[in-house]
Design a protein around this motif. Structure first.
Motif, mmCIF file in Angstrom:
data_model
loop_
_atom_site.group_PDB
_atom_site.id
_atom_site.type_symbol
_atom_site.label_atom_id
_atom_site.label_comp_id
_atom_site.label_asym_id
_atom_site.label_seq_id
_atom_site.Cartn_x
_atom_site.Cartn_y
_atom_site.Cartn_z
ATOM 1 N N CYS A 17 0.843 -1.180 0.000
ATOM 2 C CA CYS A 17 0.000 0.000 0.000
ATOM 3 C C CYS A 17 0.886 1.241 0.000
ATOM 4 O O CYS A 17 1.896 1.295 0.714
ATOM 5 N N VAL A 18 0.494 2.244 -0.772
ATOM 6 C CA VAL A 18 1.228 3.512 -0.829
ATOM 7 C C VAL A 18 0.224 4.654 -0.793
ATOM 8 O O VAL A 18 -0.747 4.652 -1.561
ATOM 9 N N GLY A 19 0.457 5.632 0.075
ATOM 10 C CA GLY A 19 -0.425 6.788 0.135
ATOM 11 C C GLY A 19 -0.030 7.711 1.263
ATOM 12 O O GLY A 19 0.931 7.462 1.990
ATOM 13 N N TYR A 20 -0.793 8.780 1.417
ATOM 14 C CA TYR A 20 -0.533 9.730 2.503
ATOM 15 C C TYR A 20 -1.144 9.192 3.793
ATOM 16 O O TYR A 20 -2.347 8.888 3.830
ATOM 17 N N PRO A 21 -0.364 9.082 4.848
ATOM 18 C CA PRO A 21 -0.909 8.571 6.120
ATOM 19 C C PRO A 21 -2.030 9.465 6.656
ATOM 20 O O PRO A 21 -1.980 10.687 6.520
ATOM 21 N N ASP A 22 -3.018 8.840 7.240
ATOM 22 C CA ASP A 22 -4.099 9.557 7.909
ATOM 23 C C ASP A 22 -3.578 9.981 9.285
ATOM 24 O O ASP A 22 -3.383 9.146 10.165
ATOM 25 N N GLU A 23 -3.374 11.300 9.473
ATOM 26 C CA GLU A 23 -2.808 11.794 10.721
ATOM 27 C C GLU A 23 -3.708 11.526 11.917
ATOM 28 O O GLU A 23 -3.241 11.506 13.068
ATOM 29 N N ALA A 24 -4.993 11.301 11.676
ATOM 30 C CA ALA A 24 -5.911 11.014 12.774
ATOM 31 C C ALA A 24 -5.698 9.616 13.351
ATOM 32 O O ALA A 24 -6.179 9.321 14.448
ATOM 33 N N LYS A 25 -5.003 8.770 12.583
ATOM 34 C CA LYS A 25 -4.720 7.407 13.051
ATOM 35 C C LYS A 25 -3.229 7.132 12.878
ATOM 36 O O LYS A 25 -2.814 6.339 12.024
ATOM 37 N N PRO A 26 -2.399 7.804 13.689
ATOM 38 C CA PRO A 26 -0.946 7.696 13.500
ATOM 39 C C PRO A 26 -0.428 6.293 13.784
ATOM 40 O O PRO A 26 -0.930 5.596 14.668
ATOM 41 N N ALA A 27 0.578 5.919 13.012
ATOM 42 C CA ALA A 27 1.233 4.618 13.211
ATOM 43 C C ALA A 27 2.512 4.822 14.009
ATOM 44 O O ALA A 27 3.228 5.806 13.799
ATOM 45 N N ALA A 28 2.782 3.917 14.912
ATOM 46 C CA ALA A 28 3.968 4.015 15.757
ATOM 47 C C ALA A 28 5.097 3.159 15.196
ATOM 48 O O ALA A 28 4.867 2.202 14.448
ATOM 49 N N ILE A 29 6.316 3.508 15.551
ATOM 50 C CA ILE A 29 7.474 2.689 15.214
ATOM 51 C C ILE A 29 7.467 1.467 16.120
ATOM 52 O O ILE A 29 7.465 1.592 17.348
ATOM 53 N N LYS A 30 7.435 0.287 15.534
ATOM 54 C CA LYS A 30 7.389 -0.938 16.329
ATOM 55 C C LYS A 30 8.810 -1.391 16.655
ATOM 56 O O LYS A 30 9.652 -1.510 15.760
ATOM 57 N N PRO A 31 9.101 -1.652 17.926
ATOM 58 C CA PRO A 31 10.452 -2.111 18.281
ATOM 59 C C PRO A 31 10.806 -3.440 17.627
ATOM 60 O O PRO A 31 9.931 -4.279 17.365
#
Length: 275
Positions: free
Chosen positions: A185-199
């Motif tokens: 998937c490629v696109g602009y992230p939805d800022e209302a549902k931010p993704a975190a960096i997973k350790p």
């Protein structure tokens, strides 16, 4: 918003301090260490020629013997994205993203060229060449992913393309000797549902010097279980058990592979003898 520092990015990636990254740091490392899987997208269209730029970056990746045994199918049609989303386990982000890329292990091109030239192509029937094509596709896709993220786009790989390989092949009208390794998937992230960096696992679990040592990983893995528990709590994810338990459940039985236990026979029907 102030961008995260190199130290912050390493801390997020490992859940702990590791070393001082400042002497090494550059924009490329910022992109690499900032990677996260984005599963919520805005509907905004991508700028013109974004796809072509991603493919140019993909083609800059290494390729075994320069055989270039990969291809990619770009999907923007909502109906086709919906079908692929269903085949991948009904993943909504495939429908949301403006661009869905399906990366292919492609031995069809060389088969076709050999046939046109009236030359044998027996080597293409062996496992080595399927493995080569899969690696080529992965290297190309990772280049495209890094490029997309450097442009402010979000991405997530979709292994669910392997849930129903024959149906995916039919949807994309793939001739024999082609296999969808994964989607992206490629696109602009939805800022209302931010993704975190997973350790990730500590380096002590994956970095070996001179020889491989399995026993030395135990302490690092126990440490990782604690880091991931803190991550789940910070993301308000109700996850029972630790990373080891989750991982072993996913490989405990053939049924846990969600149909991919039949992958060898399916590949053979798709034109890969795998000798």
């Amino acid at each position: 918003m102030t961008p995260p520092s190199p130290t912050d990015l390493l801390q997020a990636r490992y859940g702990m301090s590791l070393f001082n990254p400042d002497p090494f740091w550059n924009e490329t490392l910022t992109t690499l260490l900032s990677h996260r899987s984005v599963r919520a997208y805005r509907p905004d269209a991508l700028p013109p020629n974004t796809l072509e730029m991603l493919v140019a970056a993909a083609q800059a990746a290494s390729s075994s013997l320069n055989l270039q045994t990969w291809s990619v199918v770009a999907i923007e049609d909502p109906t086709r994205k919906d079908k692929l989303a269903q085949l991948a386990g009904n993943q909504a982000h495939i429908r949301q993203c403006p661009l869905f890329l399906v990366w292919l292990a492609d031995l069809a091109r060389l088969h076709h060229l050999a046939q046109e030239q009236g030359l044998p192509a027996e080597g293409l029937d062996y496992l080595e060449m399927f493995l080569t094509a899969t690696i080529d596709a992965a290297l190309a896709a990772q280049n495209a992913t890094l490029t997309a993220e450097s442009l402010g786009l979000g991405t997530v790989y979709i292994g669910g393309m392997r849930n129903h390989p024959e149906a995916v092949a039919e949807t994309l009208q793939l001739p024999p000797h082609l296999f969808a390794v994964f989607g992206l998937c490629v696109g602009y992230p939805d800022e209302a549902k931010p993704a975190a960096i997973k350790p990730r696992l500590p380096q002590a679990a994956v970095l070996h010097r001179e020889t491989y040592n399995l026993a030395r990983q135990e302490e690092a893995i126990a440490q990782y279980n604690e880091v991931m528990q803190q991550f789940y709590e910070s993301q308000q994810m109700n996850v029972a058990g630790d990373w080891v338990e989750h991982s072993l459940k996913r490989v405990a039985t053939a049924q846990a592979l969600n149909g991919r236990d039949r992958l060898k026979e399916i590949l053979q029907r798709l034109g890969f003898p795998l000798r």
